[in-house]
Write an enzyme that holds these catalytic residues in place. Structure first.
Site, PDB file in Angstrom:
ATOM      1  N   ARG A   1       0.803  -1.230   0.000  1.00  0.00           N
ATOM      2  CA  ARG A   1       0.000   0.000   0.000  1.00  0.00           C
ATOM      3  C   ARG A   1       0.840   1.286   0.000  1.00  0.00           C
ATOM      4  O   ARG A   1       0.773   2.077   0.941  1.00  0.00           O
ATOM      5  CB  ARG A   1      -1.014  -0.014   1.158  1.00  0.00           C
ATOM      6  CG  ARG A   1      -1.896  -1.234   1.114  1.00  0.00           C
ATOM      7  CD  ARG A   1      -2.962  -1.223   2.168  1.00  0.00           C
ATOM      8  NE  ARG A   1      -4.037  -0.274   1.895  1.00  0.00           N
ATOM      9  CZ  ARG A   1      -5.052  -0.053   2.727  1.00  0.00           C
ATOM     10  NH1 ARG A   1      -5.120  -0.707   3.847  1.00  0.00           N
ATOM     11  NH2 ARG A   1      -5.991   0.813   2.418  1.00  0.00           N
TER      12      ARG A   1
ATOM     13  N   ASP B   1     -13.074  -5.360  -1.016  1.00  0.00           N
ATOM     14  CA  ASP B   1     -13.550  -5.377   0.370  1.00  0.00           C
ATOM     15  C   ASP B   1     -14.661  -6.406   0.613  1.00  0.00           C
ATOM     16  O   ASP B   1     -15.112  -6.566   1.752  1.00  0.00           O
ATOM     17  CB  ASP B   1     -14.055  -3.977   0.790  1.00  0.00           C
ATOM     18  CG  ASP B   1     -12.913  -2.976   0.925  1.00  0.00           C
ATOM     19  OD1 ASP B   1     -11.749  -3.399   0.917  1.00  0.00           O
ATOM     20  OD2 ASP B   1     -13.198  -1.771   1.037  1.00  0.00           O
TER      21      ASP B   1
ATOM     22  N   ARG C   1     -13.093  -1.662  13.868  1.00  0.00           N
ATOM     23  CA  ARG C   1     -12.673  -0.542  13.017  1.00  0.00           C
ATOM     24  C   ARG C   1     -13.750  -0.178  12.002  1.00  0.00           C
ATOM     25  O   ARG C   1     -13.805   0.955  11.555  1.00  0.00           O
ATOM     26  CB  ARG C   1     -11.414  -0.913  12.230  1.00  0.00           C
ATOM     27  CG  ARG C   1     -10.219  -1.201  13.087  1.00  0.00           C
ATOM     28  CD  ARG C   1      -9.024  -1.454  12.237  1.00  0.00           C
ATOM     29  NE  ARG C   1      -8.697  -0.250  11.462  1.00  0.00           N
ATOM     30  CZ  ARG C   1      -7.556  -0.045  10.842  1.00  0.00           C
ATOM     31  NH1 ARG C   1      -6.611  -0.946  10.919  1.00  0.00           N
ATOM     32  NH2 ARG C   1      -7.344   1.052  10.158  1.00  0.00           N
TER      33      ARG C   1
HETATM   34  C1  EPZ Z   1      -9.558   2.309  -0.035  1.00  0.00           C
HETATM   35  O1  EPZ Z   1      -8.195   2.159   0.355  1.00  0.00           O
HETATM   36  C2  EPZ Z   1     -10.379   1.730   1.080  1.00  0.00           C
HETATM   37  N1  EPZ Z   1     -10.075   2.445   2.313  1.00  0.00           N
HETATM   38  C3  EPZ Z   1     -10.071   0.259   1.243  1.00  0.00           C
HETATM   39  O2  EPZ Z   1     -10.938  -0.270   2.221  1.00  0.00           O
HETATM   40  C4  EPZ Z   1     -10.340  -0.455  -0.081  1.00  0.00           C
HETATM   41  O3  EPZ Z   1      -9.955  -1.804   0.023  1.00  0.00           O
HETATM   42  C5  EPZ Z   1      -9.544   0.214  -1.199  1.00  0.00           C
HETATM   43  O4  EPZ Z   1      -9.841   1.635  -1.245  1.00  0.00           O
HETATM   44  C6  EPZ Z   1      -9.832  -0.369  -2.573  1.00  0.00           C
HETATM   45  O5  EPZ Z   1     -11.195  -0.279  -2.867  1.00  0.00           O
HETATM   46  C7  EPZ Z   1     -10.651   3.626   2.552  1.00  0.00           C
HETATM   47  O6  EPZ Z   1     -11.439   4.134   1.785  1.00  0.00           O
HETATM   48  C8  EPZ Z   1     -10.302   4.286   3.842  1.00  0.00           C
HETATM   49  P1  EPZ Z   1      -6.404   2.383  -3.148  1.00  0.00           P
HETATM   50  P2  EPZ Z   1      -7.054   2.938  -0.433  1.00  0.00           P
HETATM   51  O7  EPZ Z   1      -5.540   3.581  -3.066  1.00  0.00           O
HETATM   52  O8  EPZ Z   1      -7.573   4.249  -0.885  1.00  0.00           O
HETATM   53  C9  EPZ Z   1      -2.236   0.846  -4.838  1.00  0.00           C
HETATM   54  C10 EPZ Z   1     -11.495  -1.547   4.124  1.00  0.00           C
HETATM   55  O9  EPZ Z   1     -11.468  -2.768   4.401  1.00  0.00           O
HETATM   56  N2  EPZ Z   1      -1.718   2.203  -4.602  1.00  0.00           N
HETATM   57  O10 EPZ Z   1      -7.566   2.429  -4.061  1.00  0.00           O
HETATM   58  O11 EPZ Z   1      -5.836   2.900   0.393  1.00  0.00           O
HETATM   59  C11 EPZ Z   1      -2.563   0.109  -3.548  1.00  0.00           C
HETATM   60  O12 EPZ Z   1      -1.405  -0.458  -2.960  1.00  0.00           O
HETATM   61  C12 EPZ Z   1     -10.358  -0.877   3.407  1.00  0.00           C
HETATM   62  O13 EPZ Z   1     -12.439  -0.809   4.456  1.00  0.00           O
HETATM   63  C13 EPZ Z   1      -0.454   2.534  -5.060  1.00  0.00           C
HETATM   64  O14 EPZ Z   1       0.266   1.712  -5.627  1.00  0.00           O
HETATM   65  O15 EPZ Z   1      -6.877   1.979  -1.687  1.00  0.00           O
HETATM   66  C14 EPZ Z   1      -3.560  -0.903  -4.040  1.00  0.00           C
HETATM   67  O16 EPZ Z   1      -2.879  -1.989  -4.614  1.00  0.00           O
HETATM   68  C15 EPZ Z   1      -9.136  -1.708   3.265  1.00  0.00           C
HETATM   69  N3  EPZ Z   1      -0.003   3.814  -4.851  1.00  0.00           N
HETATM   70  C16 EPZ Z   1      -4.320  -0.152  -5.137  1.00  0.00           C
HETATM   71  O17 EPZ Z   1      -3.472   0.945  -5.507  1.00  0.00           O
HETATM   72  C17 EPZ Z   1      -0.764   4.758  -4.223  1.00  0.00           C
HETATM   73  O18 EPZ Z   1      -0.289   5.895  -4.081  1.00  0.00           O
HETATM   74  C18 EPZ Z   1      -5.670   0.420  -4.726  1.00  0.00           C
HETATM   75  O19 EPZ Z   1      -5.514   1.137  -3.519  1.00  0.00           O
HETATM   76  C19 EPZ Z   1      -2.057   4.413  -3.788  1.00  0.00           C
HETATM   77  C20 EPZ Z   1      -2.516   3.122  -3.990  1.00  0.00           C
END
Ligand code: EPZ
Length: 420
Positions: A122, A305, A397
């Site tokens: 992440r 999720d 959470r």
């Molecule tokens: C949001 O997380 C949610 N959290 C997560 O819910 C959810 O699983 C996720 O979106 C995907 O739908 C909140 O809204 C607080 P992303 P987020 O940035 O924003 C990669 C739950 O159980 N990435 O869309 O952190 C990342 O590693 C949680 O409620 C990068 O590489 O997710 C992942 O593989 C867990 N660089 C993908 O993108 C970055 O700068 C998607 O992550 C950002 C992300």
């Protein structure tokens, strides 16, 4: 540490009420940093992550209170500290969302880097890329992100990958930038549309939220919000799976069905009967679920999720299911726990093959993250005998009063509080 004890086998019946959306409320709370004055939020779920966000906001000088009936009031008139410390950020990664609003309105921010996570690496590179494109000077030192800018300037930002948090971060920074910002390959999740609605109500100019190109015309200042949060689509989806798996008949009140198309489609394919009405969504489980093929994807694809919960359902389906997780690299921590309950699951890389067994058997298990935890609770509801889910703090959470809601729907579940 609290644990949940579940005596499996009781079908879920009656009604359950969905709470406000955790993942929409978190950015909404950070958006209060964008405007002086008193903000009002309604339908805010009382969850550990929400309380952690309050703590972050208070550190920054926002006076935030949770009142009766899920109402929150936040006075952001005197933001006088610009640092979100490691001790808070490490307990909730979404704290990184303080960065954009702080630098946009106050010209500076210092936020701890979130560090590791149970479901994957992440990184936050896309957040930083967006803020740099908007003209912020970003330095990383001593485990902190330091951001500075006199005033941000609009820019065209093409995300390398779809990111919910990165899109929210860029939106909250761009609303106060000088000129126009275009976000391409933006996330389309309902939480993005809701944030756009909130920011627009504060005076921001945003077009296209919910599509992959979002255009924002920066304004000089914003006013406080007064907003009622939408219902939590993942909590609702989790209840749907629980009803389907326990041969239940459950009305899920305030279920945001229009945001759950991919989940509803898979549950119907698995044999659940699902009817939507003005009251909510009624889910009836079949005698035996059928296997399904699932690939997680950004919205409107199947949500990561909901992956763990559907895997629990596949574990007792009549045949072999295949699940591919494409969003997070390590989101199969529930597999060894489901296997302890008698599931037959093999994982190779991003793919899990689940050969359905006729029933699961209750066992002591451990929640490793929020959704893995709820999958184990759901598995326990459908299993023979007693399941004990340890490390319930993960569930706290994101699921408001989960045992109370499930008990009202006929589940035999109780929380055992830890001593000391
Ligand atoms: C949001 O997380 C949610 N959290 C997560 O819910 C959810 O699983 C996720 O979106 C995907 O739908 C909140 O809204 C607080 P992303 P987020 O940035 O924003 C990669 C739950 O159980 N990435 O869309 O952190 C990342 O590693 C949680 O409620 C990068 O590489 O997710 C992942 O593989 C867990 N660089 C993908 O993108 C970055 O700068 C998607 O992550 C950002 C992300």
């Amino acid at each position: 540490m609290d644990r949940l004890e579940i005596e499996g086998g009781a079908p879920l019946r009656g009604e359950v009420q969905v709470s406000g959306s955790k993942n929409a409320t978190l950015p909404a709370l950070f958006a209060t940093l964008l405007a002086p004055g008193v903000h009002h939020l309604r339908c805010v779920p009382d969850l550990r992550d929400i309380r952690t966000t309050f703590a972050v906001l208070r550190t920054l000088g926002v006076q935030v209170e949770m009142g009766a009936r899920s109402r929150v009031q936040a006075d952001a008139s005197k933001v006088e500290n610009f640092e979100a410390p490691y001790d808070l950020v490490r307990t909730m990664r979404a704290s990184i969302l303080a960065l954009g609003p702080l630098v946009a309105r106050h010209g500076k921010a210092r936020v701890s880097l979130p560090g590791g996570c149970a479901i994957g690496a992440r990184p936050i590179d896309q957040h930083l890329k967006a803020l740099r494109a908007l003209g912020a000077q970003i330095d990383l030192e001593h485990g902190y992100v330091n951001a500075r800018a006199k005033r941000l300037t609009g820019a065209r930002i093409v995300f390398d990958q779809v990111t919910v948090g990165g899109t929210e971060q860029a939106m909250m920074a761009a609303v106060l930038a000088r000129g126009e910002t275009v976000l391409e390959n933006a996330a389309r999740e309902p939480e993005i549309s809701e944030l756009a609605k909130i920011l627009t109500s504060m005076g921001a100019k945003i077009d296209g939220a919910g599509d992959s190109v979002i255009t924002i015309s920066g304004v000089d200042e914003l006013r406080p919000m007064d907003h009622a949060m939408a219902a939590d689509r993942i909590e609702a989806g989790s209840f749907m799976v629980a009803a389907a798996m326990t041969r239940g008949d459950l009305l899920i009140r305030d279920c945001p069905a229009n945001h759950l198309d991919a989940v509803i489609e898979k549950l119907r394919e698995a044999g659940a009967q699902i009817e939507t009405s003005g009251k909510g969504v009624r889910v009836r489980g079949p005698d035996r679920l059928q296997p399904v093929q699932i690939t997680t994807a950004p919205y409107p694809g199947f949500p990561t999720d909901m992956q763990a919960q559907l895997m629990a359902a596949c574990a007792i389906a009549n045949g072999a299911s295949v699940i591919r997780e494409t969003i997070f690299e390590n989101r199969y921590m529930h597999v060894p726990e489901l296997v302890r309950m008698g599931a037959d699951i093999t994982v190779e890389g991003h793919t899990a093959v689940i050969r359905g067994v006729s029933s699961l058997s209750g066992a002591p298990v451990m929640a490793s993250d929020l959704r893995a935890g709820v999958a184990l609770v759901i598995a326990g509801l459908a299993a023979r005998g007693k399941t004990v889910v340890n490390r319930v703090y993960h569930l706290d959470r994101g699921y408001e009063g989960i045992e109370k809601k499930l008990r009202k729907a006929g589940a035999r579940i109780r929380r055992v509080r830890s001593r000391g």
